[in-house]
Write a protein that holds these residues in place. Structure first.
Motif, short mmCIF file in Angstrom:
data_model
loop_
_atom_site.label_atom_id
_atom_site.label_comp_id
_atom_site.label_asym_id
_atom_site.label_seq_id
_atom_site.Cartn_x
_atom_site.Cartn_y
_atom_site.Cartn_z
N ALA A 12 6.06 -12.53 -10.91
CA ALA A 12 5.91 -11.40 -9.99
C ALA A 12 4.96 -11.68 -8.83
O ALA A 12 4.92 -10.90 -7.88
CB ALA A 12 5.44 -10.17 -10.76
N GLY A 13 4.18 -12.73 -8.90
CA GLY A 13 3.28 -13.07 -7.81
C GLY A 13 1.91 -12.44 -7.95
O GLY A 13 1.60 -11.77 -8.93
N LEU A 14 1.10 -12.64 -6.91
CA LEU A 14 -0.30 -12.22 -6.97
C LEU A 14 -0.45 -10.71 -7.07
O LEU A 14 -1.43 -10.21 -7.62
CB LEU A 14 -1.05 -12.75 -5.74
N LEU B 176 2.84 0.06 -11.15
CA LEU B 176 1.78 0.14 -10.13
C LEU B 176 2.18 -0.57 -8.85
O LEU B 176 1.88 -0.10 -7.74
CB LEU B 176 0.49 -0.46 -10.69
N MET B 177 2.88 -1.68 -8.97
CA MET B 177 3.32 -2.41 -7.78
C MET B 177 4.33 -1.60 -6.99
O MET B 177 4.28 -1.54 -5.75
CB MET B 177 3.90 -3.76 -8.20
N ILE B 178 5.26 -0.95 -7.69
CA ILE B 178 6.26 -0.11 -7.01
C ILE B 178 5.57 1.08 -6.34
O ILE B 178 5.88 1.45 -5.20
CB ILE B 178 7.33 0.35 -8.01
N LEU C 260 -4.46 3.86 -7.02
CA LEU C 260 -3.31 4.23 -7.84
C LEU C 260 -3.63 4.08 -9.32
O LEU C 260 -4.34 3.16 -9.73
CB LEU C 260 -2.11 3.34 -7.50
N THR C 261 -3.12 4.99 -10.10
CA THR C 261 -3.16 4.87 -11.54
C THR C 261 -1.78 5.21 -12.08
O THR C 261 -0.98 5.87 -11.42
CB THR C 261 -4.18 5.85 -12.16
N ILE C 262 -1.49 4.72 -13.28
CA ILE C 262 -0.21 5.05 -13.89
C ILE C 262 -0.18 6.56 -14.13
O ILE C 262 -1.10 7.13 -14.70
CB ILE C 262 -0.03 4.28 -15.20
N GLY C 263 0.87 7.19 -13.68
CA GLY C 263 0.98 8.63 -13.78
C GLY C 263 0.69 9.34 -12.48
O GLY C 263 0.94 10.53 -12.35
N SER C 264 0.18 8.60 -11.48
CA SER C 264 -0.18 9.25 -10.22
C SER C 264 1.04 9.70 -9.44
O SER C 264 0.95 10.60 -8.60
CB SER C 264 -1.02 8.29 -9.35
N LEU C 265 2.19 9.09 -9.68
CA LEU C 265 3.41 9.49 -8.98
C LEU C 265 4.39 10.22 -9.90
O LEU C 265 4.94 11.24 -9.53
CB LEU C 265 4.10 8.27 -8.37
N GLY C 266 4.60 9.68 -11.07
CA GLY C 266 5.62 10.24 -11.95
C GLY C 266 5.10 11.08 -13.10
O GLY C 266 5.89 11.57 -13.90
N GLY C 267 3.77 11.20 -13.22
CA GLY C 267 3.21 11.96 -14.32
C GLY C 267 3.52 11.32 -15.67
O GLY C 267 3.51 10.09 -15.82
N LEU C 268 3.82 12.15 -16.67
CA LEU C 268 4.08 11.65 -18.01
C LEU C 268 5.32 10.76 -18.06
O LEU C 268 5.44 9.90 -18.94
CB LEU C 268 4.25 12.83 -18.98
N ALA C 269 6.22 10.94 -17.11
CA ALA C 269 7.43 10.11 -17.07
C ALA C 269 7.08 8.63 -16.87
O ALA C 269 7.80 7.75 -17.34
CB ALA C 269 8.36 10.58 -15.96
N ASP C 270 5.97 8.36 -16.17
CA ASP C 270 5.53 6.97 -16.02
C ASP C 270 5.27 6.35 -17.38
O ASP C 270 5.69 5.22 -17.67
CB ASP C 270 4.25 6.90 -15.18
N TRP C 271 4.55 7.08 -18.22
CA TRP C 271 4.21 6.55 -19.55
C TRP C 271 5.44 6.49 -20.45
O TRP C 271 5.55 5.60 -21.30
CB TRP C 271 3.11 7.39 -20.19
N LEU C 272 6.37 7.42 -20.26
CA LEU C 272 7.62 7.36 -21.02
C LEU C 272 8.39 6.09 -20.67
O LEU C 272 8.94 5.42 -21.56
CB LEU C 272 8.47 8.59 -20.72
N GLU D 110 5.37 2.23 -2.23
CA GLU D 110 5.82 3.52 -1.73
C GLU D 110 4.71 4.32 -1.06
O GLU D 110 4.96 5.07 -0.12
CB GLU D 110 6.41 4.33 -2.89
N SER D 111 3.47 4.15 -1.53
CA SER D 111 2.39 4.99 -1.02
C SER D 111 1.33 4.22 -0.25
O SER D 111 0.41 4.82 0.28
CB SER D 111 1.73 5.74 -2.19
N GLY D 112 1.45 2.90 -0.21
CA GLY D 112 0.48 2.10 0.52
C GLY D 112 -0.52 1.45 -0.42
O GLY D 112 -1.07 2.10 -1.30
N PRO D 113 -0.77 0.15 -0.26
CA PRO D 113 -1.63 -0.59 -1.19
C PRO D 113 -3.09 -0.19 -1.12
O PRO D 113 -3.85 -0.51 -2.02
CB PRO D 113 -1.45 -2.05 -0.75
N LEU D 114 -3.51 0.53 -0.08
CA LEU D 114 -4.92 0.88 0.04
C LEU D 114 -5.25 2.13 -0.77
O LEU D 114 -6.42 2.44 -0.99
CB LEU D 114 -5.31 1.09 1.51
N GLN D 115 -4.23 2.88 -1.18
CA GLN D 115 -4.49 4.08 -1.96
C GLN D 115 -4.83 3.71 -3.40
O GLN D 115 -4.27 2.79 -3.97
CB GLN D 115 -3.26 4.98 -1.94
#
Length: 246
Positions: A121-123, A30-32, A43-55, A36-41
């Motif tokens: 990793a910080g705040l 989620l931090m990465i 985000l959920t896991i899978g929003s960028l990489g789809g099932l590959a995120d969970w893999l 890449e897409s801006g902290p104000l958007q």
């Protein structure tokens, strides 16, 4: 056999490592994504990489669980999961006094793992990554989430019985098979519930978020108590029944 204190410390350290690296991988994803897409958007896991995120997250869990089992399993059995400890207790494979010590150690280790990841990793690990805390996805009801966690933990506990508890299991493969099983389950149901399979895994990040000002997911925490414990209990008694010789 090692003393109960040393075994409990092994459970604490093993669960600490599990939570640092497993939920830590979810928080990092989620931090990465935010970078890449801006902290104000939103985000959920899978929003960028789809099932590959969970893999990817499943692979992180698979590796750390394998490492913990091979590194600490000969000391404590590497339960690193209250649901596993409770199932072994219920099937009379583990004494009650030891079970209490193990569960306390697992919960404390999980919280330490989350706090250490925050220090590493910080705040952003809290405010963006939520320390990798588990919560049902949008549209997944309380009952649906419990069912998914029950089924996932049933599979995990059945594998544990077959490759680690059963004396007839071939030696040397338990860590690898259990780790890969967890990774596979996470890949499939992670998008539904976060795929906890482990009350301690959800406890550490949830309490860590509460203490550090992250998202409040404590309302969903009962899911990750009921589902994993129920799934583990069903699995251990199912296994004993199905392998029983007439």
């Amino acid at each position: 056999m090692a003393s109960l204190m040393r075994r409990s410390v092994a459970e604490l350290v093993g669960t600490m490592l599990l939570v640092y690296f497993g939920p830590g991988a979810a928080a990092m994803l989620l931090m990465i994504a935010a970078r890449e897409s801006g902290p104000l958007q939103s985000l959920t896991i899978g929003s960028l990489g789809g099932l590959a995120d969970w893999l990817a997250i499943g692979l992180a869990f698979a590796i750390v669980i394998t490492a913990v089992i091979y590194g600490l399993g000969r000391i404590s059995g590497a339960h690193i999961n209250p649901a596993v400890t409770i199932a072994l207790l219920a099937s009379k494979r583990f004494p009650a006094t030891d079970a209490v010590a193990y569960i306390v150690a697992q919960l404390v280790g999980a919280l330490i793992g989350s706090i250490l990841f925050y220090f590493s990793a910080g705040l952003d690990a809290v405010t963006i990554g939520g320390l990798g805390a588990t919560a049902p996805a949008v549209g997944v009801t309380f009952g649906m989430a419990i069912l998914a966690e029950t089924i996932g933990t049933f599979v995990l506990m059945m594998v544990i019985m077959g490759v680690a508890v059963d004396e007839r299991a071939p030696p040397g493969f338990a860590g690898l098979i259990i780790g890969l099983t967890v990774g596979g389950i996470i890949t499939t149901i992670g998008g539904l519930t976060g795929s906890s399979l482990n009350p301690a895994r959800s406890f550490g990040p949830a309490v860590g978020d509460l203490l550090l000002g992250g998202p409040d997911v404590m309302g969903a925490f009962p899911i990750y108590i009921i589902g994993p414990i129920l799934g583990a209990l069903i699995a251990v008694f199912f296994y004993d029944w199905v392998v029983k010789e007439d």
